[in-house]
Design an enzyme around this catalytic site. Structure first.
Site, PDB file in Angstrom:
ATOM      1  N   ARG A 177       1.239  -1.091   0.490  1.00  0.00           N
ATOM      2  CA  ARG A 177      -0.274   0.321   0.290  1.00  0.00           C
ATOM      3  C   ARG A 177       0.518   1.565   0.176  1.00  0.00           C
ATOM      4  NH1 ARG A 177      -4.383  -1.330   4.075  1.00  0.00           N
ATOM      5  NH2 ARG A 177      -6.751  -2.143   3.363  1.00  0.00           N
ATOM      6  N   LYS A 230      -7.279  -5.171  -2.270  1.00  0.00           N
ATOM      7  CA  LYS A 230      -6.141  -4.422  -2.476  1.00  0.00           C
ATOM      8  C   LYS A 230      -6.924  -3.844  -3.803  1.00  0.00           C
ATOM      9  CE  LYS A 230      -3.265  -2.017  -3.815  1.00  0.00           C
ATOM     10  NZ  LYS A 230      -1.935  -0.998  -2.888  1.00  0.00           N
ATOM     11  N   CYS A 288      -0.785   1.640 -10.403  1.00  0.00           N
ATOM     12  CA  CYS A 288      -2.222   0.974  -9.614  1.00  0.00           C
ATOM     13  C   CYS A 288      -3.068   1.651 -10.245  1.00  0.00           C
ATOM     14  CB  CYS A 288      -2.030   1.806  -7.913  1.00  0.00           C
ATOM     15  SG  CYS A 288       0.081   1.824  -8.006  1.00  0.00           S
TER      16      CYS A 288
HETATM   17  N1  SAJ Z   1      -4.503  11.734  -8.414  1.00  0.00           N
HETATM   18  C1  SAJ Z   1      -6.061  12.562  -8.908  1.00  0.00           C
HETATM   19  N2  SAJ Z   1      -6.641  13.342  -8.130  1.00  0.00           N
HETATM   20  C2  SAJ Z   1      -6.655  13.317  -6.560  1.00  0.00           C
HETATM   21  C3  SAJ Z   1      -5.713  12.062  -6.265  1.00  0.00           C
HETATM   22  C4  SAJ Z   1      -4.971  11.382  -7.664  1.00  0.00           C
HETATM   23  O1  SAJ Z   1      -6.461  13.175 -10.461  1.00  0.00           O
HETATM   24  O2  SAJ Z   1      -7.206  13.306  -6.493  1.00  0.00           O
HETATM   25  C5  SAJ Z   1      -4.519  11.437  -9.726  1.00  0.00           C
HETATM   26  C6  SAJ Z   1      -2.766  12.035  -9.445  1.00  0.00           C
HETATM   27  O3  SAJ Z   1      -2.373  12.827 -10.174  1.00  0.00           O
HETATM   28  C7  SAJ Z   1      -2.046  10.941  -9.981  1.00  0.00           C
HETATM   29  C8  SAJ Z   1      -2.734   9.666  -9.856  1.00  0.00           C
HETATM   30  O4  SAJ Z   1      -4.690   9.909 -10.146  1.00  0.00           O
HETATM   31  O5  SAJ Z   1      -1.529  10.349 -11.622  1.00  0.00           O
HETATM   32  C9  SAJ Z   1      -2.500   8.640  -8.423  1.00  0.00           C
HETATM   33  O6  SAJ Z   1      -2.543   8.922  -8.087  1.00  0.00           O
HETATM   34  P1  SAJ Z   1      -2.506   8.192  -6.005  1.00  0.00           P
HETATM   35  O7  SAJ Z   1      -2.122   9.450  -5.365  1.00  0.00           O
HETATM   36  O8  SAJ Z   1      -3.814   7.650  -5.738  1.00  0.00           O
HETATM   37  O9  SAJ Z   1      -1.077   7.462  -6.434  1.00  0.00           O
HETATM   38  P2  SAJ Z   1      -1.412   5.797  -6.438  1.00  0.00           P
HETATM   39  O10 SAJ Z   1      -1.353   5.562  -7.835  1.00  0.00           O
HETATM   40  O11 SAJ Z   1       0.611   6.199  -6.811  1.00  0.00           O
HETATM   41  O12 SAJ Z   1      -1.405   5.533  -4.811  1.00  0.00           O
HETATM   42  C10 SAJ Z   1      -2.727   4.617  -4.859  1.00  0.00           C
HETATM   43  C11 SAJ Z   1      -2.662   4.791  -3.481  1.00  0.00           C
HETATM   44  N3  SAJ Z   1      -3.851   3.444  -3.461  1.00  0.00           N
HETATM   45  C12 SAJ Z   1      -5.108   4.496  -2.474  1.00  0.00           C
HETATM   46  O13 SAJ Z   1      -4.800   5.732  -1.420  1.00  0.00           O
HETATM   47  C13 SAJ Z   1      -6.183   3.688  -1.884  1.00  0.00           C
HETATM   48  C14 SAJ Z   1      -1.596   4.136  -2.823  1.00  0.00           C
HETATM   49  O14 SAJ Z   1      -2.257   4.128  -0.913  1.00  0.00           O
HETATM   50  C15 SAJ Z   1      -1.331   2.758  -2.899  1.00  0.00           C
HETATM   51  O15 SAJ Z   1      -0.152   2.099  -2.747  1.00  0.00           O
HETATM   52  C16 SAJ Z   1      -0.965   2.548  -4.259  1.00  0.00           C
HETATM   53  O16 SAJ Z   1      -2.068   3.065  -5.432  1.00  0.00           O
HETATM   54  C17 SAJ Z   1      -1.159   1.276  -4.725  1.00  0.00           C
HETATM   55  O17 SAJ Z   1       0.567   0.775  -5.379  1.00  0.00           O
HETATM   56  O18 SAJ Z   1      -1.096   0.487  -5.102  1.00  0.00           O
END
Ligand code: SAJ
Length: 477
Positions: A177, A230, A288
């Protein structure tokens, strides 16, 4: 009974292997090695042309991850100096270990027919199977399609090792996570879902994670429940982002500011009311959210075959959310094209500066960056695109300039794609001078700048969700 006595004979977990030295494996291995409970940790990395360099770097106590990762470099130096962590490509060392975890990428080959690409994961599982010994624990940390642990992984491990899962070795899924920029913190502080193929496996896997958790606690469950937890938590995050992105598109169409609406909605609190409002933006990237929905969808197709009750001919809400988030770079393209048209600049030959190539703010992580489909669309129309990112030095086929001045000099349009701190509060007069245009275009994909200061400077402004500004009167300067 057999497995329990094998584990008893083996004693507490002392020697651990982590397969896959990336954003998940490196911090995990460092924390295992830093725990006084464990004696020795090996990080396993194939000595391949693309990533073999990591082996020497890690054994010098250096992190190959370039983004800001608080505490990781220091921890790596500490555990390598103490001789508790070593990176190696010699997979035969697995035979001397008590537990092995796998943190290997699980992308999708084809989203349309929901076929995952498990080739790298299968290679890792095969390596473990070849050296698996009775009483050992195997844990999958990668995000996987529900059913994989008790299905493909179990079968491959039994085939390669000749041992029986649940009888002669323990097997579990304990999904990672982590998020770039706070890898160590996430592993220490997030609760850890631990799902064994049986209770003995869950118990043994719990023993592995408890020592590295400072704030988080282990949540025991079945392997399949952990897989669904997950994939679903990322699917829900993607859905929440799609919901606010759709609202942003609506607000643009209705001529209002989505951020006013967002803080309005967010003001409704108390009485157990939670408004998990996320942020609209230029797109959703990363390894992710861009694929875990497909893992969940495939899981219900395979495991739920024939028993899913769902409205006739209605699309999956989750897949629709994916399509809305994948649409945002196209929307950014249309905002840019419209604004350039207002400036009287044809797309063909237009100079466009893209600020931000990483998919996440203040990180160097470029996996599935939403900036790429945007740049490709512009290039298809004959625009000249320059990309700037303070964290990303290089990217295959995309020249990245390190100075923002170089990117913006003479630009017809400046497009903010990533939420990097550096782009917060850009100085309008300074960038106007750099562009040397009467009405340069500025597109804000992350709501980082003050629209009015740019408009007053003669910029043509457009922002995601900014229906209140996107049709502004052009200020003649
Ligand atoms: N994003 C938006 N708006 C938001 C949040 C994010 O447009 O409000 C975009 C970000 O710019 C990015 C994408 O979404 O391009 C993903 O951003 P993220 O903050 O979700 O980053 P990840 O993908 O690295 O992290 C997610 C997280 N999952 C959750 O919170 C449920 C993290 O906890 C996980 O560990 C990770 O996926 C994973 O490895 O699965």
């Amino acid at each position: 009974m057999i497995l329990e006595s094998l584990i008893k004979k083996r004693g507490p977990i002392k020697k651990i292997g982590v397969i896959g030295m990336g954003y998940v494996g490196i911090p995990a291995a460092s924390l295992f090695a830093d725990s006084p409970v464990f004696e020795r940790v090996y990080g396993f990395q194939r000595d391949s042309p693309s990533s073999g360099y990591k082996i020497a770097m890690l054994n010098r106590g250096e992190s190959p991850l370039k983004g800001e990762e608080p505490g990781l470099e220091e921890l790596l130096k500490k555990v390598t100096a103490a001789g508790k962590f070593q990176c190696t490509s010699d997979f035969s060392k697995i035979a001397d270990l008590d537990a092995v975890t796998l943190s290997i990428q699980t992308p999708f080959l084809n989203k349309d027919d929901l076929r995952p690409d498990f080739s790298a994961l299968m290679e890792g599982i095969r390596q473990v199977g070849r050296h698996l010994q009775p009483g050992m624990l195997v844990v999958l940390e990668s995000t996987i399609t529900p059913g994989t642990t008790k299905g493909m992984a179990l079968e491959m491990l039994e085939q390669e090792s000749g041992l029986v899962a649940g009888k002669e070795f323990a097997l579990a899924h304990a999904p990672e996570r982590v998020m770039a920029g706070r890898l160590l913190k996430n592993i220490r502080e997030h609760d850890r879902c631990v799902g064994g193929i049986d209770e003995v496996s869950t118990k043994r896997a719990t023993e592995l994670y408890v020592p590295v958790l400072t704030v988080g606690k282990v949540i025991p469950m079945t392997a399949t429940a952990a897989e669904v937890t997950k994939t679903a938590e990322n699917t829900f995050r993607d859905l929440q982002i799609a919901a606010i992105n759709e609202l942003a598109l609506y607000c643009e169409a209705m001529g209002i500011n989505v951020y006013d609406v967002r803080s309005g909605i967010d003001s409704l609190r108390g009485e157990g009311i939670t408004r998990a409002l996320l942020w609209p933006g230029a797109g959703v990237g990363g390894h992710c959210l861009t694929k875990d929905t497909y893992h969940l969808e495939r899981g219900v197709q395979v495991l739920g075959k024939g028993s899913l009750d769902y409205p006739e001919n209605e699309p999956s809400l989750y897949l629709l959310a994916r399509r809305i988030n994948d649409f945002m770079p196209t929307h950014m393209f249309r905002l840019t094209a419209d604004a350039l048209k207002r400036a009287g600049v044809p797309l063909k030959g237009a100079k466009v500066a893209v600020l931000g190539w990483a998919f996440l703010a203040n990180s160097d992580d470029t996996r599935n960056t939403p900036s790429e489909p945007f740049r490709n669309a512009l290039i298809r129309e004959g625009a000249q695109v320059t990309v700037h990112d303070p964290y990303v030095a290089e990217y295959p086929g995309v020249p990245i300039v390190s100075s923002i001045e170089k990117a913006v000099k003479g630009a017809d349009a400046i497009v903010i794609f990533a939420g990097h701190h550096l782009y917060r509060g850009l100085d309008a007069p300074y960038f106007k001078n750099l562009s040397r245009k009467k009405h340069p275009v500025i597109i804000d994909g992350r709501n980082l700048i003050n629209a009015d200061t740019f408009i007053q400077c003669g910029f043509i402004y457009k922002g995601i969700g900014r229906g209140d500004k996107n049709g502004h009167v052009i200020v003649e300067k």
